[in-house]
Design a protein around this motif. Structure first.
Motif, PDB file in Angstrom:
ATOM      1  N   TRP A  94     -10.160  -0.628  -9.792  1.00  0.00           N
ATOM      2  CA  TRP A  94      -8.704  -0.773  -9.660  1.00  0.00           C
ATOM      3  C   TRP A  94      -8.190  -0.170  -8.361  1.00  0.00           C
ATOM      4  O   TRP A  94      -7.337  -0.743  -7.684  1.00  0.00           O
ATOM      5  N   GLU A  95      -8.735   0.977  -7.984  1.00  0.00           N
ATOM      6  CA  GLU A  95      -8.305   1.610  -6.740  1.00  0.00           C
ATOM      7  C   GLU A  95      -8.593   0.715  -5.539  1.00  0.00           C
ATOM      8  O   GLU A  95      -7.765   0.594  -4.633  1.00  0.00           O
ATOM      9  N   VAL A  96      -9.750   0.103  -5.558  1.00  0.00           N
ATOM     10  CA  VAL A  96     -10.124  -0.808  -4.474  1.00  0.00           C
ATOM     11  C   VAL A  96      -9.214  -2.037  -4.477  1.00  0.00           C
ATOM     12  O   VAL A  96      -8.679  -2.439  -3.441  1.00  0.00           O
ATOM     13  N   THR A  97      -9.036  -2.589  -5.648  1.00  0.00           N
ATOM     14  CA  THR A  97      -8.202  -3.781  -5.788  1.00  0.00           C
ATOM     15  C   THR A  97      -6.784  -3.542  -5.280  1.00  0.00           C
ATOM     16  O   THR A  97      -6.224  -4.354  -4.545  1.00  0.00           O
ATOM     17  N   LYS A  98      -6.235  -2.405  -5.661  1.00  0.00           N
ATOM     18  CA  LYS A  98      -4.879  -2.062  -5.226  1.00  0.00           C
ATOM     19  C   LYS A  98      -4.777  -2.078  -3.708  1.00  0.00           C
ATOM     20  O   LYS A  98      -3.864  -2.657  -3.143  1.00  0.00           O
ATOM     21  N   VAL A 100      -6.737  -3.548  -1.547  1.00  0.00           N
ATOM     22  CA  VAL A 100      -6.954  -4.898  -1.013  1.00  0.00           C
ATOM     23  C   VAL A 100      -5.673  -5.723  -1.126  1.00  0.00           C
ATOM     24  O   VAL A 100      -5.202  -6.294  -0.140  1.00  0.00           O
ATOM     25  N   ILE A 101      -5.099  -5.759  -2.298  1.00  0.00           N
ATOM     26  CA  ILE A 101      -3.893  -6.574  -2.481  1.00  0.00           C
ATOM     27  C   ILE A 101      -2.726  -6.041  -1.641  1.00  0.00           C
ATOM     28  O   ILE A 101      -1.987  -6.814  -1.040  1.00  0.00           O
ATOM     29  N   ASN A 102      -2.624  -4.743  -1.548  1.00  0.00           N
ATOM     30  CA  ASN A 102      -1.549  -4.142  -0.738  1.00  0.00           C
ATOM     31  C   ASN A 102      -1.545  -4.643   0.704  1.00  0.00           C
ATOM     32  O   ASN A 102      -0.501  -4.680   1.351  1.00  0.00           O
ATOM     33  N   LYS A 103      -2.718  -5.021   1.189  1.00  0.00           N
ATOM     34  CA  LYS A 103      -2.809  -5.519   2.572  1.00  0.00           C
ATOM     35  C   LYS A 103      -2.100  -6.853   2.750  1.00  0.00           C
ATOM     36  O   LYS A 103      -1.834  -7.277   3.868  1.00  0.00           O
ATOM     37  N   PHE A 104      -1.839  -7.527   1.643  1.00  0.00           N
ATOM     38  CA  PHE A 104      -1.218  -8.849   1.723  1.00  0.00           C
ATOM     39  C   PHE A 104       0.208  -8.852   1.180  1.00  0.00           C
ATOM     40  O   PHE A 104       0.788  -9.887   0.915  1.00  0.00           O
ATOM     41  N   ILE A 105       0.741  -7.667   1.015  1.00  0.00           N
ATOM     42  CA  ILE A 105       2.103  -7.513   0.493  1.00  0.00           C
ATOM     43  C   ILE A 105       3.015  -7.027   1.615  1.00  0.00           C
ATOM     44  O   ILE A 105       2.661  -6.115   2.347  1.00  0.00           O
ATOM     45  N   LYS A 106       4.161  -7.686   1.739  1.00  0.00           N
ATOM     46  CA  LYS A 106       5.126  -7.253   2.740  1.00  0.00           C
ATOM     47  C   LYS A 106       6.398  -6.809   2.063  1.00  0.00           C
ATOM     48  O   LYS A 106       6.832  -7.409   1.085  1.00  0.00           O
TER      49      LYS A 106
ATOM     50  N   ILE B   2     -14.645  -6.953  -6.506  1.00  0.00           N
ATOM     51  CA  ILE B   2     -13.391  -7.196  -7.221  1.00  0.00           C
ATOM     52  C   ILE B   2     -13.581  -8.381  -8.156  1.00  0.00           C
ATOM     53  O   ILE B   2     -13.985  -9.442  -7.731  1.00  0.00           O
ATOM     54  N   ILE B  13      -0.946 -15.470  -3.316  1.00  0.00           N
ATOM     55  CA  ILE B  13      -0.175 -14.543  -2.494  1.00  0.00           C
ATOM     56  C   ILE B  13      -0.916 -14.221  -1.191  1.00  0.00           C
ATOM     57  O   ILE B  13      -0.313 -14.136  -0.125  1.00  0.00           O
ATOM     58  N   TYR B  17       0.602 -15.103   2.417  1.00  0.00           N
ATOM     59  CA  TYR B  17       0.775 -14.029   3.403  1.00  0.00           C
ATOM     60  C   TYR B  17       0.233 -14.453   4.761  1.00  0.00           C
ATOM     61  O   TYR B  17       0.848 -14.233   5.800  1.00  0.00           O
ATOM     62  N   ILE B  36      -9.618  -8.859   7.269  1.00  0.00           N
ATOM     63  CA  ILE B  36      -8.564  -7.922   6.872  1.00  0.00           C
ATOM     64  C   ILE B  36      -9.051  -6.940   5.812  1.00  0.00           C
ATOM     65  O   ILE B  36      -8.676  -5.772   5.812  1.00  0.00           O
ATOM     66  N   THR B  37      -9.885  -7.429   4.917  1.00  0.00           N
ATOM     67  CA  THR B  37     -10.353  -6.559   3.826  1.00  0.00           C
ATOM     68  C   THR B  37     -11.704  -5.907   4.126  1.00  0.00           C
ATOM     69  O   THR B  37     -12.295  -5.285   3.246  1.00  0.00           O
ATOM     70  N   TYR B  87       6.639 -16.129  -2.629  1.00  0.00           N
ATOM     71  CA  TYR B  87       5.899 -14.974  -2.104  1.00  0.00           C
ATOM     72  C   TYR B  87       6.678 -13.673  -2.332  1.00  0.00           C
ATOM     73  O   TYR B  87       6.136 -12.682  -2.805  1.00  0.00           O
ATOM     74  N   CYS B  91       5.675 -10.433  -4.663  1.00  0.00           N
ATOM     75  CA  CYS B  91       5.537  -9.089  -4.104  1.00  0.00           C
ATOM     76  C   CYS B  91       6.281  -8.078  -4.968  1.00  0.00           C
ATOM     77  O   CYS B  91       5.790  -6.971  -5.206  1.00  0.00           O
ATOM     78  N   TRP B  94       4.394  -7.525  -8.070  1.00  0.00           N
ATOM     79  CA  TRP B  94       3.225  -6.676  -7.805  1.00  0.00           C
ATOM     80  C   TRP B  94       3.565  -5.191  -7.957  1.00  0.00           C
ATOM     81  O   TRP B  94       2.793  -4.416  -8.509  1.00  0.00           O
ATOM     82  N   LYS B  98       1.649  -2.883 -10.603  1.00  0.00           N
ATOM     83  CA  LYS B  98       0.921  -1.688 -10.173  1.00  0.00           C
ATOM     84  C   LYS B  98       1.305  -0.496 -11.028  1.00  0.00           C
ATOM     85  O   LYS B  98       0.438   0.241 -11.503  1.00  0.00           O
TER      86      LYS B  98
END
Lengths: 109, 109
Positions: A94-98, A100-106, B2, B13, B17, B36-37, B87, B91, B94, B98
DNA sequence: TGTCGTACTTTATCTGTCGTAGTAATTGTA
DNA sequence: TACAATTACTACGACAGATAAAGTACGACA
């Protein structure tokens, strides 16, 4: 509303978390989820019970019958060693997933 | 690694992005995700292209052909107004997701 | 000539979630 | 006393997204 495609795969973790302290049963777990999340997430009954079946099949939980002499008989579940291990791994994932996904959230107005 | 059940629903998403800045195509998006990841997440080809189809069907992206005169013809995609709106909503979702899941995660040795 | 990298497409399968419905007992309430 | 609501499940079938496997097509390079 949290979409089922997002929570998918975490329902197992939610259930295992609630079994960490003490064994429990469907209805109680369902109520606890609602309470803990302030109704932000309500697990569907069918989802919950099918998760029980899957978790038991995988050896992550064990079922036993309660000792109620009245009322409908409850099926209790307790977490196993394997279940605990699985829970821990999923927490790390979950920590990794968070991240990773955060990188695609603006953040947007 | 993942699990697909966790990222499920966020593939859309991730793609949107990457289309925010400029239109792009499958292979490039795939490479960008890996970069990116830091290879922590690699989207499967079939997942990517089926996501394109779904997103276009829903009006969130629009396809057009590139002007390459050599090499295999690329299908480019650009995000639409509806896609941008979608999108943004995702977000926000998300952030809620979380927090909900975090309630069921324990730090353990 | 053959392999690698680029750029997709098609088909079929699997899994978890969810809608719908039903069973069964207890408790609240009018 | 009757009826609704709550508790506590079970069964069945449908659906959607992810994925495996395989194939198509083009260019570059050795």
């Amino acid at each position: 509303m949290i979409s089922s495609d997002i929570i998918r795969g975490y329902n197992d973790i939610i259930i295992l978390y609630l079994l960490l302290e003490d064994s429990s049963y469907g209805y109680e777990i369902s109520k606890n989820i609602r309470q803990i999340t302030n109704e932000e997430y309500v697990m569907k009954e069918t989802t919950l019970y099918s998760a029980f079946a899957r978790l038991e099949k995988n050896g992550y939980i064990q079922s036993f019958f309660g000792e109620e002499t009245q009322g409908k008989r409850r099926t209790y579940y307790k977490i196993t060693q394997e279940g605990l291990q699985y829970y821990k791994e999923k927490c790390e994932e979950w920590e990794v997933t968070k991240e990773v996904i955060n990188k695609f959230i603006k953040e947007m107005g």
